[in-house]
Design a protein around this motif. Structure first.
Motif, PDB file in Angstrom:
ATOM      1  N   GLU A 269       0.832  -1.205   0.000  1.00 21.92           N
ATOM      2  CA  GLU A 269       0.000   0.000   0.000  1.00 21.92           C
ATOM      3  C   GLU A 269       0.869   1.259   0.000  1.00 21.92           C
ATOM      4  N   LYS A 270       1.952   1.256   0.778  1.00 20.96           N
ATOM      5  CA  LYS A 270       2.891   2.389   0.791  1.00 20.96           C
ATOM      6  C   LYS A 270       3.526   2.580  -0.586  1.00 20.96           C
ATOM      7  N   SER A 271       3.934   1.487  -1.207  1.00 20.42           N
ATOM      8  CA  SER A 271       4.557   1.554  -2.524  1.00 20.42           C
ATOM      9  C   SER A 271       3.586   2.062  -3.579  1.00 20.42           C
ATOM     10  N   LEU A 272       2.359   1.572  -3.543  1.00 21.90           N
ATOM     11  CA  LEU A 272       1.355   1.997  -4.511  1.00 21.90           C
ATOM     12  C   LEU A 272       1.013   3.476  -4.335  1.00 21.90           C
ATOM     13  N   SER A 273       0.912   3.919  -3.087  1.00 18.32           N
ATOM     14  CA  SER A 273       0.650   5.337  -2.821  1.00 18.32           C
ATOM     15  C   SER A 273       1.804   6.206  -3.304  1.00 18.32           C
ATOM     16  N   ALA A 274       3.029   5.731  -3.089  1.00 12.62           N
ATOM     17  CA  ALA A 274       4.203   6.467  -3.564  1.00 12.62           C
ATOM     18  C   ALA A 274       4.209   6.532  -5.086  1.00 12.62           C
ATOM     19  N   PHE A 275       3.851   5.426  -5.742  1.00 11.10           N
ATOM     20  CA  PHE A 275       3.768   5.390  -7.204  1.00 11.10           C
ATOM     21  C   PHE A 275       2.754   6.416  -7.706  1.00 11.10           C
ATOM     22  N   GLU A 276       1.575   6.437  -7.086  1.00 16.06           N
ATOM     23  CA  GLU A 276       0.544   7.405  -7.469  1.00 16.06           C
ATOM     24  C   GLU A 276       1.049   8.837  -7.316  1.00 16.06           C
ATOM     25  N   ASP A 277       1.725   9.111  -6.198  1.00 18.13           N
ATOM     26  CA  ASP A 277       2.254  10.460  -5.941  1.00 18.13           C
ATOM     27  C   ASP A 277       3.299  10.862  -6.973  1.00 18.13           C
ATOM     28  N   VAL A 278       4.217   9.951  -7.271  1.00 19.54           N
ATOM     29  CA  VAL A 278       5.295  10.253  -8.225  1.00 19.54           C
ATOM     30  C   VAL A 278       4.734  10.493  -9.625  1.00 19.54           C
ATOM     31  N   VAL A 279       3.796   9.661 -10.051  1.00 21.69           N
ATOM     32  CA  VAL A 279       3.186   9.830 -11.374  1.00 21.69           C
ATOM     33  C   VAL A 279       2.436  11.157 -11.440  1.00 21.69           C
TER      34      VAL A 279
ATOM     35  N   GLY B 112       4.506  18.571 -16.137  1.00 19.45           N
ATOM     36  CA  GLY B 112       4.539  18.595 -17.597  1.00 19.45           C
ATOM     37  C   GLY B 112       5.303  17.449 -18.222  1.00 19.45           C
ATOM     38  N   GLY B 113       5.743  16.512 -17.425  1.00 15.93           N
ATOM     39  CA  GLY B 113       6.493  15.366 -17.947  1.00 15.93           C
ATOM     40  C   GLY B 113       5.579  14.216 -18.314  1.00 15.93           C
ATOM     41  N   LYS B 114       6.174  13.073 -18.565  1.00  7.29           N
ATOM     42  CA  LYS B 114       5.403  11.866 -18.840  1.00  7.29           C
ATOM     43  C   LYS B 114       6.051  10.699 -18.129  1.00  7.29           C
ATOM     44  N   VAL B 115       5.280   9.639 -17.937  1.00  7.70           N
ATOM     45  CA  VAL B 115       5.764   8.435 -17.281  1.00  7.70           C
ATOM     46  C   VAL B 115       5.648   7.308 -18.290  1.00  7.70           C
ATOM     47  N   GLN B 116       6.771   6.636 -18.551  1.00  9.32           N
ATOM     48  CA  GLN B 116       6.776   5.568 -19.546  1.00  9.32           C
ATOM     49  C   GLN B 116       7.357   4.312 -18.933  1.00  9.32           C
ATOM     50  N   LEU B 117       6.565   3.252 -18.927  1.00 11.58           N
ATOM     51  CA  LEU B 117       7.021   1.926 -18.525  1.00 11.58           C
ATOM     52  C   LEU B 117       7.014   1.102 -19.812  1.00 11.58           C
ATOM     53  N   VAL B 118       8.178   0.945 -20.404  1.00 10.32           N
ATOM     54  CA  VAL B 118       8.309   0.344 -21.729  1.00 10.32           C
ATOM     55  C   VAL B 118       7.622  -1.023 -21.769  1.00 10.32           C
ATOM     56  N   GLY B 119       6.775  -1.196 -22.766  1.00  8.36           N
ATOM     57  CA  GLY B 119       6.043  -2.442 -22.953  1.00  8.36           C
ATOM     58  C   GLY B 119       4.745  -2.500 -22.180  1.00  8.36           C
ATOM     59  N   PHE B 120       4.560  -1.596 -21.200  1.00 12.88           N
ATOM     60  CA  PHE B 120       3.367  -1.644 -20.362  1.00 12.88           C
ATOM     61  C   PHE B 120       2.452  -0.460 -20.608  1.00 12.88           C
ATOM     62  N   MET B 121       2.972   0.766 -20.434  1.00 13.57           N
ATOM     63  CA  MET B 121       2.122   1.935 -20.594  1.00 13.57           C
ATOM     64  C   MET B 121       2.928   3.221 -20.664  1.00 13.57           C
TER      65      MET B 121
ATOM     66  N   ALA C  70      -5.455  17.209 -19.956  1.00 15.93           N
ATOM     67  CA  ALA C  70      -5.981  15.918 -19.535  1.00 15.93           C
ATOM     68  C   ALA C  70      -4.885  14.863 -19.646  1.00 15.93           C
ATOM     69  N   PRO C  71      -4.828  13.937 -18.682  1.00 16.24           N
ATOM     70  CA  PRO C  71      -3.868  12.839 -18.806  1.00 16.24           C
ATOM     71  C   PRO C  71      -4.320  11.872 -19.890  1.00 16.24           C
ATOM     72  N   ARG C  72      -3.368  11.343 -20.645  1.00 17.55           N
ATOM     73  CA  ARG C  72      -3.665  10.363 -21.693  1.00 17.55           C
ATOM     74  C   ARG C  72      -2.845   9.111 -21.411  1.00 17.55           C
ATOM     75  N   PHE C  73      -3.516   7.985 -21.436  1.00 16.08           N
ATOM     76  CA  PHE C  73      -2.908   6.685 -21.177  1.00 16.08           C
ATOM     77  C   PHE C  73      -2.786   5.950 -22.493  1.00 16.08           C
ATOM     78  N   LYS C  74      -1.575   5.488 -22.799  1.00 12.56           N
ATOM     79  CA  LYS C  74      -1.356   4.675 -23.998  1.00 12.56           C
ATOM     80  C   LYS C  74      -0.854   3.307 -23.545  1.00 12.56           C
ATOM     81  N   VAL C  75      -1.434   2.272 -24.114  1.00  9.97           N
ATOM     82  CA  VAL C  75      -1.061   0.906 -23.761  1.00  9.97           C
ATOM     83  C   VAL C  75       0.200   0.502 -24.509  1.00  9.97           C
ATOM     84  N   GLY C  76       1.113  -0.171 -23.816  1.00  8.59           N
ATOM     85  CA  GLY C  76       2.332  -0.674 -24.434  1.00  8.59           C
ATOM     86  C   GLY C  76       2.084  -1.962 -25.203  1.00  8.59           C
ATOM     87  N   LYS C  77       2.982  -2.286 -26.108  1.00 13.64           N
ATOM     88  CA  LYS C  77       2.836  -3.461 -26.969  1.00 13.64           C
ATOM     89  C   LYS C  77       2.757  -4.756 -26.183  1.00 13.64           C
ATOM     90  N   LYS C  78       3.583  -4.914 -25.170  1.00 13.33           N
ATOM     91  CA  LYS C  78       3.607  -6.149 -24.400  1.00 13.33           C
ATOM     92  C   LYS C  78       2.250  -6.384 -23.715  1.00 13.33           C
TER      93      LYS C  78
END
Length: 91
Positions: free
Chosen positions: A22-32, A39-48, A76-84
């Motif tokens: 839960e701590k890790s997931l909350s930290a992930f949400e905060d960082v994203v 104004g940046g973007k978050v890219q997890l190659v192959g995932f999103m 608005a945030p835009r989510f793109k699905v990775g190929k994997k």
């Protein structure tokens, strides 16, 4: 799957406690969120990829009255699905 179920599933796969997950997931949400607000973007190659897109001001209609109205410009945030991930879902 809601957040509680996600936390339980991750805890079961990773041998971590639910509290640690839960701590890790909350930290992930905060960082994203912070990255997108900056104004940046978050890219997890192959995932999103999540990035902010700007929507221009445009004409629209009030759905209740049908009257024309101006819709303000926004971001608005835009989510793109990775190929994997896409390939896994379609397999």
């Amino acid at each position: 799957m809601n957040k509680t179920e996600l936390i339980a599933a991750i805890a079961a796969k990773s041998d971590l406690t639910k509290k640690d997950v839960e701590k890790s997931l909350s930290a992930f949400e905060d960082v994203v969120t912070e990255a997108l607000v900056a104004g940046g973007k978050v890219q997890l190659v192959g995932f999103m990829t999540v990035e902010v897109v700007e929507r221009a001001e445009r004409d629209g209609r009030n759905p209740q009255t049908g009257e024309p109205m101006r819709i303000a410009a926004s971001k608005a945030p835009r989510f793109k699905v990775g190929k994997k991930l896409r390939d896994a879902v379609n397999a």
